[in-house]
Structure formats: C-alpha cells, structure tokens
Scaffold this motif. Sequence first.
Motif, PDB file in Angstrom:
ATOM      1  N   ARG A 240       0.827  -1.214   0.000  1.00  0.00           N
ATOM      2  CA  ARG A 240       0.000   0.000   0.000  1.00  0.00           C
ATOM      3  C   ARG A 240       0.861   1.263   0.000  1.00  0.00           C
ATOM      4  O   ARG A 240       0.529   2.256  -0.633  1.00  0.00           O
ATOM      5  N   ASP A 241       1.957   1.219   0.727  1.00  0.00           N
ATOM      6  CA  ASP A 241       2.837   2.389   0.825  1.00  0.00           C
ATOM      7  C   ASP A 241       3.867   2.460  -0.301  1.00  0.00           C
ATOM      8  O   ASP A 241       4.654   3.396  -0.379  1.00  0.00           O
ATOM      9  N   GLY A 242       3.897   1.458  -1.166  1.00  0.00           N
ATOM     10  CA  GLY A 242       4.800   1.460  -2.302  1.00  0.00           C
ATOM     11  C   GLY A 242       6.245   1.110  -1.981  1.00  0.00           C
ATOM     12  O   GLY A 242       7.109   1.172  -2.852  1.00  0.00           O
ATOM     13  N   LEU A 243       6.526   0.715  -0.748  1.00  0.00           N
ATOM     14  CA  LEU A 243       7.900   0.428  -0.338  1.00  0.00           C
ATOM     15  C   LEU A 243       8.345  -0.992  -0.684  1.00  0.00           C
ATOM     16  O   LEU A 243       9.535  -1.284  -0.711  1.00  0.00           O
ATOM     17  N   ILE A 244       7.378  -1.865  -0.951  1.00  0.00           N
ATOM     18  CA  ILE A 244       7.676  -3.274  -1.241  1.00  0.00           C
ATOM     19  C   ILE A 244       7.041  -3.626  -2.578  1.00  0.00           C
ATOM     20  O   ILE A 244       5.864  -3.344  -2.817  1.00  0.00           O
ATOM     21  N   LYS A 245       7.829  -4.237  -3.449  1.00  0.00           N
ATOM     22  CA  LYS A 245       7.324  -4.683  -4.756  1.00  0.00           C
ATOM     23  C   LYS A 245       7.707  -6.153  -4.919  1.00  0.00           C
ATOM     24  O   LYS A 245       8.857  -6.523  -4.708  1.00  0.00           O
ATOM     25  N   VAL A 246       6.706  -6.965  -5.282  1.00  0.00           N
ATOM     26  CA  VAL A 246       6.904  -8.408  -5.416  1.00  0.00           C
ATOM     27  C   VAL A 246       6.484  -8.840  -6.811  1.00  0.00           C
ATOM     28  O   VAL A 246       5.464  -8.390  -7.334  1.00  0.00           O
ATOM     29  N   GLN A 247       7.284  -9.721  -7.400  1.00  0.00           N
ATOM     30  CA  GLN A 247       6.979 -10.246  -8.735  1.00  0.00           C
ATOM     31  C   GLN A 247       6.931 -11.770  -8.659  1.00  0.00           C
ATOM     32  O   GLN A 247       7.790 -12.392  -8.024  1.00  0.00           O
ATOM     33  N   VAL A 248       5.907 -12.349  -9.290  1.00  0.00           N
ATOM     34  CA  VAL A 248       5.760 -13.809  -9.355  1.00  0.00           C
ATOM     35  C   VAL A 248       5.599 -14.226 -10.806  1.00  0.00           C
ATOM     36  O   VAL A 248       5.244 -13.417 -11.666  1.00  0.00           O
TER      37      VAL A 248
END
Length: 143
Positions: free
Chosen positions: A48-56
């Motif tokens: 939500r805060d844009g600090l974590i990005k995950v790719q699967v």
Amino acid sequence: MAQRSDRDANWALRERFAQVHDQYNKLRSGMGEMQAKLHAYRATEKSRDGLIKVQVDARGRLVKVDLEPAALRSYSATGLAEEITRVAAQASEAAGAGVTAIMAEVMPADSGAMSFLRTNDMNDLLKRHDDIMDYRPETRDER
C-alpha cells in the motif's frame, strides 16, 4: 424415408465432427504461443505504501522482491516479513487471473481446464465426462 433420415443423421454427425475438429485445431495451433506467453508472464504487486514490490511467475512462484530503503526503517523485521508475504499472495492471485486470461485466448470458456482455473476444483476437469457417464463424484467433508 428411412434412407433420407439416415443421411440427415450422417450429415449432422459430420457437421458436429467438423466443429469439434475446428475447435481442436484452434486449441493445438495456439499452444506454442500460449506456452511462450505463460513462460514469460510476470505479475507484479506493490504494498500500500509502495515500499515493497513483489513479482511472481505464471505459477505464482516468487521471482523477485524489491525493497525501498525506507521499508527497512518503516517496518519491524516481523512486520516486513508479513507485508512481503501479503504482497506475494496478492501477486499470486493476480497471476491466476493473468493465466486464466492467457488460456482463454485458445481454450473454450466452458472447458474443464478453464473451470478448474477459476475454481481450483479437480472435479471440474472431468465434469463433462462425468455428466456423459452419469457419474457423481463423492463429496468429501473438508475440515
């Protein structure tokens, strides 16, 4: 009269066979391209805060995690782990929808495979055959 009736039945069977054959050809001709799209597919989600990005990938397997430096200051170790897990679950859900969309390009919407992708119920894979054979799978009480 019976001979005319037999010809009509044969004509109807030929028409149905041609339809099934065309569907099969469409499915098979699109397999290579679909396989390539699935291999290359990635779903990305952010916290939500844009600090974590995950790719699967298409199977929902974790491919990459990007953390903004501020994430290390904003979250406790436990909080960071929980947020990564939450965002990864979101990405996996998005991957499921993406895979369904890719497969819908070549698979009939009412096929067992498409139903299985939507429901994750193995019985959907054989539903059409079960209906033809008048088979009703045992329902299991999941606890």
